[in-house]
Scaffold this motif. Structure first.
Motif, PDB file in Angstrom:
ATOM      1  N   GLY A 165       0.801  -1.226   0.000  1.00 58.68           N
ATOM      2  CA  GLY A 165       0.000   0.000   0.000  1.00 58.68           C
ATOM      3  C   GLY A 165       0.828   1.267   0.000  1.00 58.68           C
ATOM      4  O   GLY A 165       0.302   2.348   0.285  1.00 58.68           O
ATOM      5  N   CYS A 166       2.127   1.169  -0.286  1.00 66.86           N
ATOM      6  CA  CYS A 166       2.974   2.371  -0.359  1.00 66.86           C
ATOM      7  C   CYS A 166       2.681   3.099  -1.673  1.00 66.86           C
ATOM      8  O   CYS A 166       2.380   2.476  -2.684  1.00 66.86           O
ATOM      9  CB  CYS A 166       4.451   2.005  -0.354  1.00 66.86           C
ATOM     10  SG  CYS A 166       4.915   0.891   0.956  1.00 66.86           S
ATOM     11  N   LYS A 167       2.837   4.407  -1.605  1.00 67.18           N
ATOM     12  CA  LYS A 167       2.600   5.213  -2.803  1.00 67.18           C
ATOM     13  C   LYS A 167       3.797   5.078  -3.754  1.00 67.18           C
ATOM     14  O   LYS A 167       4.939   5.050  -3.311  1.00 67.18           O
ATOM     15  CB  LYS A 167       2.421   6.682  -2.402  1.00 67.18           C
ATOM     16  CG  LYS A 167       1.324   7.349  -3.177  1.00 67.18           C
ATOM     17  CD  LYS A 167       1.029   8.718  -2.617  1.00 67.18           C
ATOM     18  CE  LYS A 167      -0.001   9.383  -3.504  1.00 67.18           C
ATOM     19  NZ  LYS A 167      -0.437  10.641  -2.980  1.00 67.18           N
ATOM     20  N   ILE A 168       3.519   5.010  -5.048  1.00 73.22           N
ATOM     21  CA  ILE A 168       4.574   4.882  -6.048  1.00 73.22           C
ATOM     22  C   ILE A 168       4.653   6.195  -6.833  1.00 73.22           C
ATOM     23  O   ILE A 168       3.620   6.762  -7.190  1.00 73.22           O
ATOM     24  CB  ILE A 168       4.265   3.709  -7.014  1.00 73.22           C
ATOM     25  CG1 ILE A 168       4.022   2.407  -6.257  1.00 73.22           C
ATOM     26  CG2 ILE A 168       5.366   3.542  -8.064  1.00 73.22           C
ATOM     27  CD1 ILE A 168       5.199   1.841  -5.511  1.00 73.22           C
TER      28      ILE A 168
ATOM     29  N   LEU B  91       7.844   6.003  -3.409  1.00 69.80           N
ATOM     30  CA  LEU B  91       7.906   7.359  -2.873  1.00 69.80           C
ATOM     31  C   LEU B  91       8.364   7.303  -1.414  1.00 69.80           C
ATOM     32  O   LEU B  91       7.734   6.611  -0.605  1.00 69.80           O
ATOM     33  CB  LEU B  91       6.517   8.011  -2.981  1.00 69.80           C
ATOM     34  CG  LEU B  91       6.420   9.488  -2.667  1.00 69.80           C
ATOM     35  CD1 LEU B  91       7.079  10.305  -3.776  1.00 69.80           C
ATOM     36  CD2 LEU B  91       4.954   9.900  -2.535  1.00 69.80           C
ATOM     37  N   VAL B  92       9.462   7.997  -1.099  1.00 74.41           N
ATOM     38  CA  VAL B  92       9.928   8.018   0.294  1.00 74.41           C
ATOM     39  C   VAL B  92       9.995   9.452   0.809  1.00 74.41           C
ATOM     40  O   VAL B  92      10.239  10.381   0.047  1.00 74.41           O
ATOM     41  CB  VAL B  92      11.323   7.360   0.467  1.00 74.41           C
ATOM     42  CG1 VAL B  92      11.250   5.858   0.349  1.00 74.41           C
ATOM     43  CG2 VAL B  92      12.331   7.908  -0.514  1.00 74.41           C
ATOM     44  N   GLY B  93       9.776   9.593   2.118  1.00 75.78           N
ATOM     45  CA  GLY B  93       9.873  10.905   2.736  1.00 75.78           C
ATOM     46  C   GLY B  93      11.157  11.014   3.535  1.00 75.78           C
ATOM     47  O   GLY B  93      12.117  10.281   3.273  1.00 75.78           O
ATOM     48  N   ASP B  94      11.166  11.904   4.515  1.00 72.92           N
ATOM     49  CA  ASP B  94      12.346  12.055   5.373  1.00 72.92           C
ATOM     50  C   ASP B  94      12.613  10.731   6.079  1.00 72.92           C
ATOM     51  O   ASP B  94      11.704  10.033   6.495  1.00 72.92           O
ATOM     52  CB  ASP B  94      12.079  13.128   6.444  1.00 72.92           C
ATOM     53  CG  ASP B  94      11.975  14.492   5.784  1.00 72.92           C
ATOM     54  OD1 ASP B  94      12.480  14.636   4.650  1.00 72.92           O
ATOM     55  OD2 ASP B  94      11.361  15.391   6.384  1.00 72.92           O
ATOM     56  N   GLY B  95      13.871  10.382   6.220  1.00 72.07           N
ATOM     57  CA  GLY B  95      14.223   9.149   6.921  1.00 72.07           C
ATOM     58  C   GLY B  95      13.921   7.913   6.100  1.00 72.07           C
ATOM     59  O   GLY B  95      13.903   6.807   6.627  1.00 72.07           O
ATOM     60  N   PHE B  96      13.639   8.090   4.821  1.00 73.05           N
ATOM     61  CA  PHE B  96      13.401   6.990   3.881  1.00 73.05           C
ATOM     62  C   PHE B  96      12.207   6.117   4.255  1.00 73.05           C
ATOM     63  O   PHE B  96      12.141   4.951   3.926  1.00 73.05           O
ATOM     64  CB  PHE B  96      14.675   6.143   3.689  1.00 73.05           C
ATOM     65  CG  PHE B  96      15.773   6.945   3.047  1.00 73.05           C
ATOM     66  CD1 PHE B  96      15.791   7.125   1.684  1.00 73.05           C
ATOM     67  CD2 PHE B  96      16.743   7.580   3.819  1.00 73.05           C
ATOM     68  CE1 PHE B  96      16.759   7.897   1.084  1.00 73.05           C
ATOM     69  CE2 PHE B  96      17.721   8.361   3.230  1.00 73.05           C
ATOM     70  CZ  PHE B  96      17.718   8.519   1.858  1.00 73.05           C
TER      71      PHE B  96
ATOM     72  N   ALA C  92      12.115   2.319   2.430  1.00 71.45           N
ATOM     73  CA  ALA C  92      12.756   1.879   1.178  1.00 71.45           C
ATOM     74  C   ALA C  92      14.113   2.550   1.095  1.00 71.45           C
ATOM     75  O   ALA C  92      14.237   3.756   1.325  1.00 71.45           O
ATOM     76  CB  ALA C  92      11.896   2.262  -0.021  1.00 71.45           C
ATOM     77  N   ILE C  93      15.138   1.759   0.825  1.00 66.33           N
ATOM     78  CA  ILE C  93      16.497   2.298   0.756  1.00 66.33           C
ATOM     79  C   ILE C  93      17.196   1.832  -0.518  1.00 66.33           C
ATOM     80  O   ILE C  93      16.694   0.958  -1.221  1.00 66.33           O
ATOM     81  CB  ILE C  93      17.338   1.878   1.995  1.00 66.33           C
ATOM     82  CG1 ILE C  93      17.400   0.342   2.096  1.00 66.33           C
ATOM     83  CG2 ILE C  93      16.781   2.476   3.276  1.00 66.33           C
ATOM     84  CD1 ILE C  93      18.391  -0.175   3.115  1.00 66.33           C
TER      85      ILE C  93
ATOM     86  N   ALA D  13      14.811   3.080  -3.330  1.00 66.45           N
ATOM     87  CA  ALA D  13      14.411   4.471  -3.091  1.00 66.45           C
ATOM     88  C   ALA D  13      14.889   5.363  -4.239  1.00 66.45           C
ATOM     89  O   ALA D  13      14.864   6.583  -4.140  1.00 66.45           O
ATOM     90  CB  ALA D  13      14.989   4.958  -1.761  1.00 66.45           C
ATOM     91  N   GLY D  14      15.346   4.744  -5.304  1.00 69.87           N
ATOM     92  CA  GLY D  14      15.783   5.500  -6.475  1.00 69.87           C
ATOM     93  C   GLY D  14      17.211   6.002  -6.376  1.00 69.87           C
ATOM     94  O   GLY D  14      17.607   6.912  -7.108  1.00 69.87           O
TER      95      GLY D  14
END
Lengths: 90, 354
Positions: free
Chosen positions: B293-296, B307-312, B321-322, B326-327
């Motif tokens: 259910g993570c946003k892509i 899609l990752v925010g602060d702190g991955f 995601a690392i 995480a791209g």
């Protein structure tokens, strides 16, 4: 020899077949997939979806979200999934 | 398991039904072609189905081992080298770490996860040579390894999967003799001779480095059509075969690739070859994140990524995601992302304990 550009190896779908479907009005990946059948084979679109995204982008169409991902991510023998479960404290 | 009969008469090369491939170049769609007159459809179908034949698969199943359910503080879905770093940091503070490590199948690139002895902590368990099965609604993750299904119930999940090489699509790219970089490297590792006139194309740096490996193993590379020149000093033979600005636009051959067409502007050149290797773009594995259910992040031209925010952390709390997931293609940035995500998780676990 006939020149054929395969877009989806698993389901033997060509680039021309996809373009034909786009011109028929299937303009997003999900409906294209349902009409043409790419991404429904063993690799579940892992190899072909990006090519189709680029094909749509090249025709000025926003490909939007990809296809829904469902288990199994990689093909797994049904016998393994049907096996009974044991609890393990390790 | 082996399919015992195929859709052929005699041998593959002598199959008389293969004439249909020449008569109907766009495909022989019998379901529609034989639909008229409509009343005879049933008879036609019987004939066609007899012509097509049905593959036979032996009905002997493999014995499966019982499924195993495991609990973990941190589950690491590995494949990327960054996974090893995250595993070590989490295990060093006593967190129960399970790492799912993928098999070494062709298509898996960008290295492997941690070797078991690197994280000597007893709180570290790895599920090796595994295939990802998927995610359940409750956040548990299933993988298959050694004929056994493992279901891991994690508190925190780190996605650190390796990239996946995509094909480069051009007319007749499906001809035998045309392969992807990962397949070529797998064959090289087994000392399999690749070819005597090889064309390598795709991502410039990887294509040049692959040409070197091929040459070292005694294969001959005749041309490396690439978009941009690769900076730095190169051997004379590399300078001679590298073709910046040239694009491979088509392959030809009957049963196997025998030549390719390359273009640069309006110039067209035909080169004879017996093998083509493509270093295609590396895509991110997003399937498990999607199922969790993570946003892509999906932009028009670029490859979709998690899609990752602060702190991955992804948009799903507790799922990180690392690395390339995480791209982050750069190895240093990938390692840094592992440190940040792992420390973040460790702090949360400690916070809960106090």
């Amino acid at each position: 020899m006939a020149k054929k550009t395969i877009a989806c190896l698993c389901e033997d779908v060509t680039r021309d077949e996809i373009i034909e479907a786009i011109l028929l009005g299937y303009r997003d990946i999900e409906s294209l997939k349902r009409y043409v059948g790419f991404g429904t084979g063993p690799c579940q679109g892992k190899q072909c979806i990006q090519f189709i995204r680029e094909l749509l982008s090249g025709m000025g169409i926003d490909p939007g979200a990809g296809i829904t991902s469902r288990p199994p991510i990689t093909p797994v023998p049904l016998a393994i999934l049907a096996a009974k479960e044991e609890r393990d404290e390790k | 398991m082996a399919v015992k009969s195929q859709n052929i008469v005699l041998s593959r090369n002598l199959d008389p039904i293969a004439i249909l491939d020449h008569l109907y170049k766009r495909g022989f769609d019998y379901q529609h072609r034989f639909i008229r007159p409509a009343f005879a459809k049933g008879i036609y179908q019987k004939i066609i189905r007899r012509m097509a034949g049905i593959g036979e698969v032996p009905m002997v199943g493999d014995a499966a081992k019982p499924a195993r359910r495991l609990q973990a503080d941190v589950l690491i879905i590995g494949g990327d080298p960054a996974a090893a770093v995250a595993a070590m940091i989490c295990a060093s503070v006593g967190a129960r770490v399970i790492e799912i490590r993928p098999d070494q199948s062709p298509g898996s690139v960008h290295g492997r996860g941690a070797e078991k002895d690197e994280s000597a902590s007893p709180s570290y368990v790895s599920i090796d040579n595994s295939k990802m099965m998927g995610a359940f609604d409750d956040g548990s993750i299933a993988a298959v390894s050694g004929e056994r299904l493992y279901i891991v119930e994690p508190m925190y999940t780190i996605i650190a999967e390796a990239g996946r090489e995509l094909p480069i699509v051009f007319p007749n790219w499906d001809l035998p003799g045309i392969m992807q970089e990962a397949a070529c490297l797998a064959l090289l590792r087994q000392d399999v001779p690749i070819g005597k006139r090889i064309i390598v194309t795709g991502a410039p740096e990887r294509a040049i480095s692959l040409a070197r490996s091929l040459n070292k193993a005694g294969n001959e590379v005749v041309a490396v059509p690439i978009d941009d020149p690769v900076s730095g000093e190169h051997e004379d033979w590399i300078e001679k075969i590298s073709k910046p600005g040239w694009r491979l636009v088509e392959a030809n051959g009957r049963n196997k690739v025998s030549s390719v067409i390359m273009t640069k502007g309006k110039v067209r050149e035909k080169i004879d070859c017996d093998c083509v290797v493509t270093s295609g773009p590396i895509s991110h594995r997003i399937e498990i994140a999607r199922q969790l259910g993570c946003k892509i992040r999906e932009k028009k031209w670029s490859l979709p990524a998690i899609l990752v925010g602060d702190g991955f952390e992804t948009t799903k709390r507790g799922v990180f995601a690392i690395g390339i997931s995480a791209g982050l293609d750069d190895p240093d940035k990938a390692i840094r992302s592992a440190e940040i995500a792992a420390k973040n998780i460790v702090a949360r676990i400690k916070g809960m304990g106090s």
